[in-house]
Design a protein around this motif. Structure first.
Motif, short mmCIF file in Angstrom:
data_model
loop_
_atom_site.label_atom_id
_atom_site.label_comp_id
_atom_site.label_asym_id
_atom_site.label_seq_id
_atom_site.Cartn_x
_atom_site.Cartn_y
_atom_site.Cartn_z
N LYS A 2 0.93 -1.27 0.06
CA LYS A 2 -0.09 0.17 -0.13
C LYS A 2 0.81 1.41 -0.18
O LYS A 2 1.58 1.51 0.71
CB LYS A 2 -0.96 0.00 1.07
N GLU A 17 -3.37 7.68 -2.29
CA GLU A 17 -2.76 6.17 -2.12
C GLU A 17 -2.85 4.91 -3.68
O GLU A 17 -4.29 5.28 -4.54
CB GLU A 17 -3.46 5.60 -1.12
N GLU A 19 -2.79 0.73 -4.40
CA GLU A 19 -2.04 -0.55 -4.42
C GLU A 19 -1.14 -1.25 -5.40
O GLU A 19 -1.44 -0.57 -6.38
CB GLU A 19 -2.88 -1.62 -4.82
N ASN A 58 5.36 1.34 7.12
CA ASN A 58 5.10 1.27 8.65
C ASN A 58 4.49 2.38 9.05
O ASN A 58 4.80 2.61 10.03
CB ASN A 58 4.93 0.01 8.63
N GLN A 59 4.32 3.46 9.16
CA GLN A 59 4.24 4.56 9.93
C GLN A 59 5.61 5.53 10.43
O GLN A 59 5.98 5.90 11.31
CB GLN A 59 3.20 4.64 10.92
N ASP A 72 4.22 -4.02 3.43
CA ASP A 72 3.76 -2.64 3.95
C ASP A 72 3.37 -1.48 4.09
O ASP A 72 3.04 -1.72 2.91
CB ASP A 72 5.74 -2.34 3.52
N GLU A 73 3.20 -0.27 4.65
CA GLU A 73 2.62 0.44 3.89
C GLU A 73 3.54 1.76 4.06
O GLU A 73 4.44 1.31 5.09
CB GLU A 73 1.39 1.04 5.54
#
Lengths: 86, 149
Positions: A2, A17, A19, A58-59, A72-73
């Motif tokens: 993402k 955003e 995918e 992941n932030q 992962d984001e």
């Protein structure tokens, strides 16, 4: 994987955003940037100068050598400007 | 206490909440950031943030401040969305037993917010809207932080 885009990266790419499923050889933030730049003219414009871009995996802030995985984001944005300040 | 919200906040009410029911607090230092308008030609400012990560990073900044100073309470309230000149953007308030650590931690938190909290500013001026770039000093600090994580 993402992906999230903020500020002028979002404006240039045209979405907030998406995918994506990068090929297996894309294993780091730097390789992801290089691969994303080939996806569309908007992506190419957004990622033209990687020096102007910061990333988070992941932030958490991540440097260009940080590993990326399918689950992962990953976010891309300009350096933060929480204040222009006095 | 960390909040990221669109709505305005009441600084007096937030400070009262910090001290409510306690007798160990000797002082509260606070900073309220406002949208600076007229002199800069700014008509409005839109603060974009990264929901989820913003709260995580603000919490990490609070942990760092508590590591450096003996603090009793910390409050950070940060707004996002479109704001007009004169409107409140952020509140940083620190309660401690003594003023020294309260002042120092409040300044530290406010400085770190600028380089480590994922907020981006779109300024509307006479010549249209444009994204504010990080200042050179902020850029260096952001880079240092990125390498550390």
């Amino acid at each position: 994987m993402k992906l999230l885009y903020f500020a002028w990266l979002r404006s240039r790419i045209g979405v907030a955003e998406e995918e994506v499923a990068p090929p297996a050889e894309v294993a780091t933030v730097a390789q992801l940037i290089a691969w994303l730049a080939t996806r569309s003219p908007g992506h190419a414009a957004a990622f033209a100068n990687p020096k102007l871009i910061r990333a988070a995996v992941n932030q958490d802030y991540a440097d260009v050598g940080h590993a990326v995985r399918a689950s992962d984001e990953v976010a891309f944005f300009p350096p933060v400007t929480g204040g222009r300040g006095p | 206490m960390i909040r990221v919200q669109r709505e305005d906040f009441d600084p007096a009410a937030e400070l009262a909440k910090l001290a409510a029911g306690r007798t160990d607090i000797g002082g509260i230092a606070s900073f309220v950031g406002l949208v600076r308008g007229a002199a800069d030609g700014v008509r409005a400012m839109t603060l974009e943030h990264y929901p989820g990560m913003t709260e995580r990073q603000l919490a990490a900044i609070e942990v760092e401040a508590r590591r450096r100073w003996p603090l009793l309470e910390v409050a950070i309230v940060h707004r996002h969305g479109r704001l007009l000149p004169g409107e409140r953007i952020v509140l940083v308030a620190v309660a401690a037993a003594h003023r020294g650590e309260a002042f120092a931690a409040c300044e530290f938190l406010t400085d770190w917010l600028k380089t480590q909290a994922p907020f981006w500013k779109l300024e509307e001026g006479a010549d249209g809207a444009h994204w504010i770039e990080a200042r050179a000093a902020d850029e260096g600090r952001a880079g240092r932080w990125a390498k550390r994580s």
